[in-house]
Structure formats: structure tokens, C-alpha cells
Design an enzyme around this catalytic site. Structure first.
Site, mmCIF file in Angstrom:
data_model
loop_
_atom_site.group_PDB
_atom_site.id
_atom_site.type_symbol
_atom_site.label_atom_id
_atom_site.label_comp_id
_atom_site.label_asym_id
_atom_site.label_seq_id
_atom_site.Cartn_x
_atom_site.Cartn_y
_atom_site.Cartn_z
ATOM 1 N N HIS A 1 0.868 -1.181 0.000
ATOM 2 C CA HIS A 1 0.000 0.000 0.000
ATOM 3 C C HIS A 1 0.908 1.234 0.000
ATOM 4 O O HIS A 1 1.514 1.562 1.014
ATOM 5 C CB HIS A 1 -0.910 -0.024 1.228
ATOM 6 C CG HIS A 1 -1.812 -1.217 1.247
ATOM 7 N ND1 HIS A 1 -2.205 -1.853 2.397
ATOM 8 C CD2 HIS A 1 -2.383 -1.900 0.216
ATOM 9 C CE1 HIS A 1 -2.994 -2.876 2.081
ATOM 10 N NE2 HIS A 1 -3.107 -2.927 0.766
ATOM 11 N N GLU B 1 1.364 4.100 2.623
ATOM 12 C CA GLU B 1 1.869 3.744 3.950
ATOM 13 C C GLU B 1 3.392 3.878 3.944
ATOM 14 O O GLU B 1 4.141 2.906 4.011
ATOM 15 C CB GLU B 1 1.387 2.340 4.315
ATOM 16 C CG GLU B 1 -0.132 2.312 4.456
ATOM 17 C CD GLU B 1 -0.753 0.909 4.373
ATOM 18 O OE1 GLU B 1 -1.996 0.824 4.246
ATOM 19 O OE2 GLU B 1 -0.015 -0.085 4.422
ATOM 20 N N HIS C 1 3.352 -2.476 6.905
ATOM 21 C CA HIS C 1 2.230 -1.579 6.559
ATOM 22 C C HIS C 1 2.091 -0.430 7.545
ATOM 23 O O HIS C 1 2.800 -0.352 8.546
ATOM 24 C CB HIS C 1 0.918 -2.377 6.602
ATOM 25 C CG HIS C 1 0.738 -3.313 5.457
ATOM 26 N ND1 HIS C 1 -0.146 -3.097 4.440
ATOM 27 C CD2 HIS C 1 1.351 -4.496 5.175
ATOM 28 C CE1 HIS C 1 -0.099 -4.093 3.575
ATOM 29 N NE2 HIS C 1 0.812 -4.969 3.995
ATOM 30 N N GLU D 1 1.856 -3.502 11.429
ATOM 31 C CA GLU D 1 1.154 -2.231 11.223
ATOM 32 C C GLU D 1 1.751 -1.170 12.131
ATOM 33 O O GLU D 1 1.860 -1.366 13.335
ATOM 34 C CB GLU D 1 -0.346 -2.392 11.549
ATOM 35 C CG GLU D 1 -1.084 -3.391 10.664
ATOM 36 C CD GLU D 1 -1.434 -2.848 9.285
ATOM 37 O OE1 GLU D 1 -1.198 -1.645 9.027
ATOM 38 O OE2 GLU D 1 -1.946 -3.647 8.458
HETATM 39 ZN ZN ZN Z 1 -1.571 -1.563 4.354
#
Ligand code: ZN
Length: 377
Positions: free
Chosen positions: A164, A167, A257, A333
């Protein structure tokens, strides 16, 4: 001078709706061929010393509206030092209050990691003796998918980031991981490389990164929903990386991420895959506990809901790698906001803390190495 706002540069994203005096109404542009949007990055000129209100008016329809309450925008004059600007969210509008110190400032959702910086990183790492560089494919926009192999021991460790593209903290993390992994004096690294070969993809989505996307590649595809059936037309990035993983095998993997809403660092694992094994889970849990001990910036209380048995989403890389290779795989994350348990009012979650968290993750891997070796015999 006149206040002017632009985003026609590497990673830029904003649309100017109106500028009246010291108030600018702005909108975030959707990812190409997609409805996702949340990443913004723009330049503001001609407003030194003026108390500006920058109103991003389409935040209510963004991909993660829960990302806005408690969020503070990132601001920089030199694009190295990114501090936070007072921001409030109400009725779908994020209002950033800012009195620029100079006539040229930059505002972003998080400290950007541009493709130009990426190329500098790749050049410096590729020049280190013993590092093998390869491009795994060309993307839909014609960019190389950069990959490093750090030869070493029997265990196959894969680190990959920025599926992504918005990010960006994920590539700051990669910078920290690579810095440490290439330090020959570091005893933890010496042990890790004696036992493991590292495979590193610092940026899985260069097209989305350059285009200023939040979540998708040049075809508007979310790469982390393609791992069950990647294709050359939709997701050549995943097709190439998974192909290389099929050649090397995978014992341990981290997919890096950022999370818009949760003000904490956390891991998501592979619970719910059809072939889930207790021993595989035990190493994930041990890694997680080692990381808690290694840094107060990591915790296990806040995070995503754990999928029930058989309910894992195999289109996501973490579940796919755990199922396909029996790997101990995980999604890391990091917050766009901050670690609420150890907040920094000036910087929030920052590039330095991304780098430091990467170093701590390598300590965590070192801690579980004996267990991983035994399990993957
Ligand atoms: Zn992500």
C-alpha cells in the site's frame, strides 16, 4: 506573495478547490481506477508568517474515516524534519492550522518516502559488497521492482513493504532494517546472517508511490488482495515476488504496513488458515513477546480482530505465505498518528521511530531464531 498550492511531483496528491485569503479548500484525489483515497502530499508557497487554515473537505469519504479523529498532519520546510501541525476533524473536514515559517513548506499525510529517495536507498544498498541486487519485473508503468538478496544461512527470511504505497512508514522501516542488516559489527546481525538468507523488497508498489496513491497500483489494484491468484495484467508486482518466493521457499516473513485508525504498533498473523499449526503459531507468539520486551513502541493489546478457524483471507500475503510455505508470516502495522502509550507531541509517529522499530524487529527475530531453526528442520 500569493498563496499557491501544488502537487505535481513524485508522490504528490491534492486538488485545489478554492483559495480565499488565508483559507484553502482542498480535496484528496482518488487512486487511479479506484475509489480509495487518503494519502495527501502537497507544497505550499508564498505564505510565510500567515495563519492559514487548510481544509481538506472530502475526508468523510476517504478509505478510513476513523483515521482522522486524533490525527495531526505532517509539515516540513526541508523534507527531512517532519513535525506535526495542529489539525482538527469535524463533519468530514480535516482542518490543518498552520503558520508557515518560510515561503515554501510541504504538508503530507505522513513523512513521504518518494521514489527518488527509494532510488538513492537502492543505489547505496546495491553498492555494498556481498549484496545481490535484482529487478524482479517491470511494473505496469515501466518501473523496476527492486529486490535484494543478502546471502547467508539456511533459513529463508522475506521482508517486504509498501504494498500500500501511501503507507510510507513501511519504507522508513525498511531503511532502518537495511541499515542494521548491513552493519557487519552488529553481533545480532552476524548471528542472523549466519543462520538466515534475507530477501528484501523495500517497495512493492513503485507505481502507486510515484502516483501519490493510498492503496493501489497503476491499474487501481490492491496488491494485498492478489496473493491467491496474481496476474501479469493486474498485479505483476505480486506475481514476480511470489514466483521468487516459490524458488527460495519462505520460513519467516514480514509484510510492513501502516494503519490509519489505531494509534499503536501491532502485528496481524495467520490465524484461520486451513493448515494452521500450533508450532507455527508458537513462534509467532514468541516473536511478538520478544518485540514487547525489545521496545515500548510495540504492544499486543490493540490490533485487528483475529479470524476464526478456516476464515483466513488467502488473497492477503501473510495468510498465503503461512498456508503455502508453512511460514511464520506476519503483517506489521505502524500508526499514521502515534503510539498513544508513548506519544511524542512534536513528531508523532516518526521516521526515526520507524527505523528503530525495524531494528527491534531484528532483535525479535534473533530471539526466536533457535525455535525457528528447530521448527523448520
Ligand atoms: Zn496496508
Amino acid at each position: 506573495m500569493t498563496l499557491s498550492i501544488s502537487s505535481a511531483f513524485d508522490g504528490g496528491n491534492i486538488r485545489v478547490v478554492a483559495i480565499k485569503g488565508d483559507v484553502a479548500d482542498l480535496e484528496i484525489v482518488k487512486d487511479h481506477q479506484s475509489d480509495f483515497y487518503q494519502w495527501f502530499y502537497f507544497r505550499l508557497t508564498g505564505a510565510a508568517g500567515r495563519a492559514l487554515k487548510l481544509r481538506i473537505t472530502n475526508c468523510g469519504g476517504a478509505a478510513y474515516p476513523d483515521g482522522w479523529p486524533g490525527y495531526q498532519a505532517c509539515v516540513s520546510t526541508d523534507r527531512e524534519d517532519w513535525t506535526r501541525a495542529e489539525s482538527t476533524y469535524a463533519d468530514g473536514v480535516l482542518t490543518i492550522s498552520l503558520t508557515p515559517a518560510s515561503d515554501s513548506v510541504w504538508v503530507a499525510y505522513f513523512a513521504p518516502y518518494t521514489m527518488e529517495r527509494h532510488y538513492d536507498l537502492v543505489a547505496s544498498v546495491a553498492a555494498v559488497p556481498g549484496v545481490e541486487y535484482r529487478s524482479l519485473c517491470q511494473t505496469l508503468d515501466g518501473r523496476e521492482l527492486d529486490y535484494f538478496r543478502l546471502p547467508g544461512g539456511r533459513l529463508q527470511v522475506w521482508l517486504y513493504a509498501r504494498q500500500h504505497p501511501g503507507e510510507t512508514m513501511a519504507e522508513w522501516w525498511m531503511e532502518g532494517a537495511l541499515e542494521r542488516l548491513l552493519d557487519e559489527a552488529d553481533p545480532v546481525v552476524r548471528r542472523l546472517r549466519e543462520k538466515a538468507t534475507f530477501h528484501i523488497v523495500p517497495n512493492m508498489n513503485p507505481d502507486g508511490s510515484f502516483r501519490g496513491h493510498l492503496r493501489t497500483n497503476a491499474a487501481g489494484v490492491n496488491l494485498n488482495r492478489e496473493w491467491h491468484a496474481p496476474s501479469a495484467e493486474r498485479s505483476p508486482e505480486v506475481l514476480a515476488v511470489l514466483g521468487e518466493m516459490d524458488r527460495t521457499g519462505v520460513d519467516f516473513a514480514m509484510d510492513v504496513h501502516g494503519d490509519e485508525a489505531i494509534a499503536a504498533n501491532f502485528l496481524a498473523g495467520f490465524e484461520g488458515i486451513p493448515s494452521w499449526k500450533e508450532g507455527q503459531q508458537a513462534i509467532f507468539d514468541a516473536f511478538s513477546e520478544a518485540l514487547v520486551r525489545a521496545t515500548p513502541d510495540f504492544q499486543t493489546e490493540k490490533g485487528y480482530e483475529i479470524p476464526a478457524a478456516g476464515k483466513a483471507n488467502l488473497s492477503m500475503s501473510t495468510a498465503q505465505l503461512a498456508e503455502r510455505f508453512g511460514a511464520v508470516s506476519m503483517t506489521l502495522e505502524m500508526p499514521f498518528k502515534d503510539n498513544a502509550d508513548l506519544p511524542d507531541p512534536v513528531y508523532g509517529w516518526s521516521t526515526d521511530r520507524c527505523r528503530l522499530l525495524a531494528r527491534a524487529c531484528l532483535d525479535g527475530l534473533h530471539a526466536v531464531l533457535p525455535q525457528l531453526e528447530t521448527y523448520r528442520k
